[in-house]
Design an enzyme around this catalytic site. Sequence first.
Site, short mmCIF file in Angstrom:
data_model
loop_
_atom_site.label_atom_id
_atom_site.label_comp_id
_atom_site.label_asym_id
_atom_site.label_seq_id
_atom_site.Cartn_x
_atom_site.Cartn_y
_atom_site.Cartn_z
N HIS A 207 1.08 -1.43 -0.08
CA HIS A 207 -0.14 -0.38 -0.16
C HIS A 207 0.65 1.64 -0.65
CE1 HIS A 207 0.26 -0.76 4.34
NE2 HIS A 207 0.20 1.10 4.80
C1 UD1 Z 1 -2.49 4.75 6.21
C2 UD1 Z 1 -0.97 5.61 6.37
C3 UD1 Z 1 0.23 3.98 6.49
C4 UD1 Z 1 -0.25 3.51 7.18
C5 UD1 Z 1 -1.74 2.91 6.50
C6 UD1 Z 1 -1.92 1.53 6.76
C7 UD1 Z 1 -0.38 8.28 6.44
C8 UD1 Z 1 0.26 9.22 5.53
N1 UD1 Z 1 0.31 6.69 5.91
O1 UD1 Z 1 -1.85 4.83 4.41
O2 UD1 Z 1 0.91 4.78 7.53
O3 UD1 Z 1 0.91 2.47 6.56
O4 UD1 Z 1 -2.60 4.22 6.60
O5 UD1 Z 1 -3.39 0.81 6.14
O6 UD1 Z 1 -1.05 8.70 7.56
N2 UD1 Z 1 -9.45 4.06 1.73
C9 UD1 Z 1 -10.51 4.03 1.66
N3 UD1 Z 1 -11.16 4.20 2.77
C10 UD1 Z 1 -10.07 3.91 3.72
C11 UD1 Z 1 -9.78 4.74 3.77
C12 UD1 Z 1 -8.97 4.63 2.75
O7 UD1 Z 1 -11.17 3.82 0.53
O8 UD1 Z 1 -11.12 3.21 5.17
C13 UD1 Z 1 -8.77 4.68 -0.05
C14 UD1 Z 1 -8.79 6.91 0.08
O9 UD1 Z 1 -8.86 6.27 -1.16
C15 UD1 Z 1 -7.68 7.34 0.64
C16 UD1 Z 1 -6.72 5.77 0.51
O10 UD1 Z 1 -7.36 5.03 1.02
O11 UD1 Z 1 -7.53 8.05 -0.32
C17 UD1 Z 1 -5.29 6.66 0.52
O12 UD1 Z 1 -6.03 6.28 2.17
P1 UD1 Z 1 -5.12 6.94 3.37
O13 UD1 Z 1 -5.55 6.93 4.80
O14 UD1 Z 1 -4.24 8.23 3.13
O15 UD1 Z 1 -3.39 6.35 3.68
P2 UD1 Z 1 -3.85 5.14 3.72
O16 UD1 Z 1 -2.60 4.81 2.16
O17 UD1 Z 1 -4.34 3.59 4.08
N1 UDP Z 2 -4.31 -6.42 8.59
C1 UDP Z 2 -5.40 -7.33 8.17
N2 UDP Z 2 -6.03 -7.71 7.53
C2 UDP Z 2 -5.32 -7.61 6.20
C3 UDP Z 2 -4.19 -6.15 6.25
C4 UDP Z 2 -3.34 -6.05 6.88
O1 UDP Z 2 -5.84 -6.99 9.26
O2 UDP Z 2 -6.00 -7.32 4.87
C5 UDP Z 2 -3.26 -5.55 9.68
C6 UDP Z 2 -1.98 -6.38 9.78
O3 UDP Z 2 -1.71 -8.20 10.34
C7 UDP Z 2 -1.20 -5.61 11.02
C8 UDP Z 2 -2.09 -4.29 10.07
O4 UDP Z 2 -2.98 -4.34 9.60
O5 UDP Z 2 -1.78 -5.27 12.66
C9 UDP Z 2 -0.86 -3.98 9.69
O6 UDP Z 2 -1.64 -2.96 8.79
P1 UDP Z 2 -1.15 -1.56 7.02
O7 UDP Z 2 -0.33 -2.56 6.56
O8 UDP Z 2 -1.89 -1.88 6.43
O9 UDP Z 2 -0.21 -0.37 8.54
P2 UDP Z 2 1.00 -0.39 8.18
O10 UDP Z 2 1.60 -1.71 9.40
O11 UDP Z 2 2.24 -0.25 6.57
O12 UDP Z 2 0.73 0.86 8.62
#
Ligand code: UD1
Ligand code: UDP
Length: 438
Positions: A207
Amino acid sequence: MFHLLIFIGTRPEITKMAPVIRKIEQSKLKLTLIHSGQHYDYQMSKVFLEELNLNKVQENLEVGSGTQAEQTAKLIQNYEKMIIKYNPDIVLALGDTNSVVAAGIVCAKLNVPFGHIEAGIRSYDMTMPEEINRRLAGIAAAIHFAPTEQAVINLYYEGIDPKRIHLTGNTAVDATLEHSIIAKKKSQIISKLSIPKNKPLIVMTAHRPSNVENQENLKEICLALIELSEFSIVFSVHPRTKKSLEESKLIKELEKAEHIILSEPLGYLDFLMLMQESELILTDSGGLQEEAITLGKPCVTLRTNTERPETVKLGVNYLVGANRNRITKTVRMVYKSDEIKKKLKSIENPYGDGEASQRILDALIIHLEKDDLRFLEPKFFIRGSANYQLIKLDKEITRNKYEEENNGLVTLVYDLSGNPKPIPNKIPKGWIIRFQQF
Ligand code: UD1
Ligand code: UDP
């Protein structure tokens, strides 16, 4: 009774903060739990609250998605209102998301102590939004809960007062150890996804914007997955990744490959179950690198750097970037390697022993009782910068005694081999200390 306010906002913050929340709920402390709403889909947020029994979220701020600046600005505005409304003794947040940096900034400006959990880890890659967030949260924090020795040392180098740093381990280990057992009892995901038993299983996530929003990198990763047809691959697709895969034609190619199972984001128990059943974890996630070693699985990381270098150094996590050949070659090598399997059985988990949340709570209570966390104005401070002296100790001495006798602060220590170390209570003879005189 002390009052703690915790902000959560994204999937990893929920899974890793859960053990801390549970400890606080079992204590005499008062807790206010607020969800920023950065993640909002059921499968990115509510499923975790339900599975982890976090049913006391007082407010959901519904901040939602946006550009980096839009989202961070909204978080800051909303958080300020919450902190003023609830007036806590301390605010806690965990990790490196926008939901975390916003908490740090607001707290520092209001001079409400901010406790940063998972403090001090550094990738030194300023192209990552998370690295910027980590560093800013570190400057804003009044107390730092560092998961590893390296994280403690990183904070020393950034000039953080060592008395405000606590080495606790990572709460990801607490959560994984506890919930992987529950997952085995409750999860039906293996049959639900009809995962074939005749091929080794890989669990895969990606992601990071640098991987999934760069079409060239995304294509390299997808081609590698398609090529690895001797495995079954479950690809849990993050919403950011889904958008990007749908914009390109890559989603069709992945769907055609029989060995690839594309899944919506999975709940925590299902995901833990899958990881336990897998031979290898392929990911660009931070949390998964910690969970892999905790579950005794090798990891192949789709990045060229990591703020979690410990398992890479131990030879059970491999950085491959987004290069198709490197991914396929490394996955095959890791899967076949008996040496890596042996290592995974014998090494100590560098991310902790499952007691991080207890250590966090213990340290918090001590500071709250001493009331030593609020920033104070330095009086008649004319030096303008911190001057450090390096001193070789000619005898063993406790840190407190040295500081009292010499009126200053030990801010870093080097052992006999010249390696930086977390400051021990008793500092051995011959070690070099970095001393800041008041
Ligand atoms: C965010 C965090 C990242 C973390 C990740 C965990 C920042 C800068 N990034 O990244 O560090 O590793 O969460 O998963 O804070 N979206 C949906 N539904 C949701 C959430 C997001 O559709 O419930 C989509 C939207 O299009 C959004 C995109 O995902 O623009 C990115 O979501 P965002 O929370 O901005 O960043 P992540 O990539 O999730
Ligand atoms: N995770 C989950 N379901 C998924 C993918 C991830 O429950 O389909 C959990 C995973 O076990 C961990 C957390 O989500 O606890 C990690 O989230 P993510 O990789 O989105 O964020 P990051 O750790 O990179 O910030």
